[in-house]
Write a protein that holds these residues in place. Structure first.
Motif, short mmCIF file in Angstrom:
data_model
loop_
_atom_site.label_atom_id
_atom_site.label_comp_id
_atom_site.label_asym_id
_atom_site.label_seq_id
_atom_site.Cartn_x
_atom_site.Cartn_y
_atom_site.Cartn_z
N LYS A 360 0.83 -1.20 0.00
CA LYS A 360 0.00 0.00 0.00
C LYS A 360 0.86 1.25 0.00
N TRP A 363 2.33 1.74 -3.35
CA TRP A 363 1.32 2.18 -4.32
C TRP A 363 1.01 3.66 -4.13
N GLN A 364 0.91 4.07 -2.85
CA GLN A 364 0.60 5.48 -2.59
C GLN A 364 1.76 6.40 -2.95
#
Length: 405
Positions: A360, A363-364
């Motif tokens: 995550k 991805w961010q």
């Protein structure tokens, strides 16, 4: 003139005849190794065979009588086919020829690791240094290239792999139930002696049924296996065995169908221990692998650093990692086994969560090309739809639009 193989066989036979007193050669059986190794290489004997012989005899003076017997029997079986075959046709060493002991960590092998050229030095895909827990199994006394290659079929390449190769079940010698107290549906382990055993054809004649009757002095139990006729020779009447399986009922009698079995190890029976049972591969016995695991686990488990802070372990009521690994392989009690499994289960979930959070975060942090979505262009597309968008669809469309900008 005798070949190196014939010379070694004579020494081994003499050692057997002397009752494994290590006096077949002046100074000890291991004293022949320097000369024999030179002659072996001159005779073009496969290097893996030479290394196996060295591995077995290097620590021979330190072995007890039982271990010496197993080492000699292992070598005799290993060398038998070599005389009748050329060097290039030699079979791989057979670790199942005897329960060869892997040696003692108190006497580390001075033989350098000799992995096969076509074998990765560590687990597949790993570029870690071949030291510590990343060292190949050939650093263990008694584990030569032949044994190491056999263990690869179990995905065991390094010392670290052994630590996390957990048992598939356990035989609890402290909780053995007598036959006269067995009940339908029990899933358990019992100790008994084979009273009778025979193989017969099934009604259709296409399969074989092996039927045995065992007793422990309190009663009798019928066992059944299908299409395993070799069991008749492995379990002659009078053989004491450990049996694990589920109690069923047939024609009003309790039976155990296709139980797992292994010979009783008296030391476990007398000490009432919980004994691990590992998944095996061809030519590897439970006894041999259990000994290898015990020497490896008891030495390396206490040396593993625990990545969880003590405060986290105390809050969650978790064992430290070294104790959890040791107890999961060789538990002191069922309670300790459960506690050890809880710690390892926590680790699996914890590491999985860390992996998800890392994905995550990546991805961010990633950047992507942005796209402008004009109101007129979007309105023109939605006006051509044969229906009007609901409020939820409108919000979803705006979310997508926001992600693209």
């Amino acid at each position: 003139m005798l070949s190196p193989i014939e010379k070694l066989q004579k020494f081994l036979k003499l050692e057997m005849d002397r009752g494994y007193d290590n006096r077949a050669v002046l100074g000890g059986l291991d004293k022949i190794l320097p000369t024999w190794e030179t002659e072996s290489r001159q005779a073009n004997i496969p290097d893996q065979i030479t290394q196996e012989v060295i591995a077995q005899l290097k620590g021979y003076p330190l072995m007890d009588a039982q271990a010496r017997s197993e080492a000699i029997q292992n070598l005799i079986t290993l060398l038998q086919p070599i005389q009748s075959s050329s060097p290039q046709d030699q079979p791989a060493p057979d670790p199942e020829a005897a329960d060869a002991p892997p040696g003692s960590y108190n006497q580390p092998s001075r033989r350098p690791a000799a992995p096969r050229p076509n074998r990765p030095p560590t687990s597949p895909g790993s570029n870690l240094p071949t030291t510590g827990l990343n060292a190949p199994l050939t650093v263990l006394p008694g584990i030569g290239p032949g044994y190491a290659q056999t263990l690869q079929s179990l995905d065991l390449y390094t010392l670290g792999d052994l630590l996390y190769y957990f048992p598939r079940r356990y035989d609890d010698y402290s909780q053995l139930k007598p036959i006269n107290r067995l009940e339908y549906g029990d899933e358990l382990t019992i100790a008994a002696t084979i009273q009778s055993i025979q193989a017969r054809a099934s009604r259709g004649g296409q399969h074989q049924v092996i039927e045995a009757v065992v007793t422990d002095g309190t009663g009798f139990l019928r066992l059944t296996w299908f299409n395993q006729p070799w069991i008749v020779n492995k379990l002659p009447p009078g053989t004491p065995v450990i049996l694990a399986g589920k109690i069923d009922m047939y024609l009003g009698r309790l039976v155990m169908n296709s139980p797992e079995w292994e010979p009783i190890e008296q030391e476990h029976l007398h000490t009432n221990r919980i004994v691990p049972v590992y998944s095996l591969t061809a030519r590897v016995t439970q006894r041999w692998l259990r000994r290898l695991m015990h020497k490896t686990i008891t030495f390396w488990a206490p040396r593993i650093p625990d990545y969880l802070p003590e405060s986290v372990r105390e809050t969650s009521g978790l064992l430290n990692l070294p104790t959890a690994i040791l107890q999961c392989h060789f538990p002191d009690s069922q309670e300790m086994l459960k506690t050890a499994r809880n710690r390892l289960a926590f680790d699996e979930i914890f590491l999985l969560q860390l992996g998800v959070l890392r994905q995550k975060q990546n991805w961010q942090a990633a950047t992507a090309e942005s796209f402008t979505v004009p109101d007129e262009w979007l309105a023109a597309l939605t006006d051509h739809l044969p229906y009007s968008l609901t409020g939820a669809q409108q919000r979803a469309l705006q979310d997508i639009r926001g992600d693209l900008m």
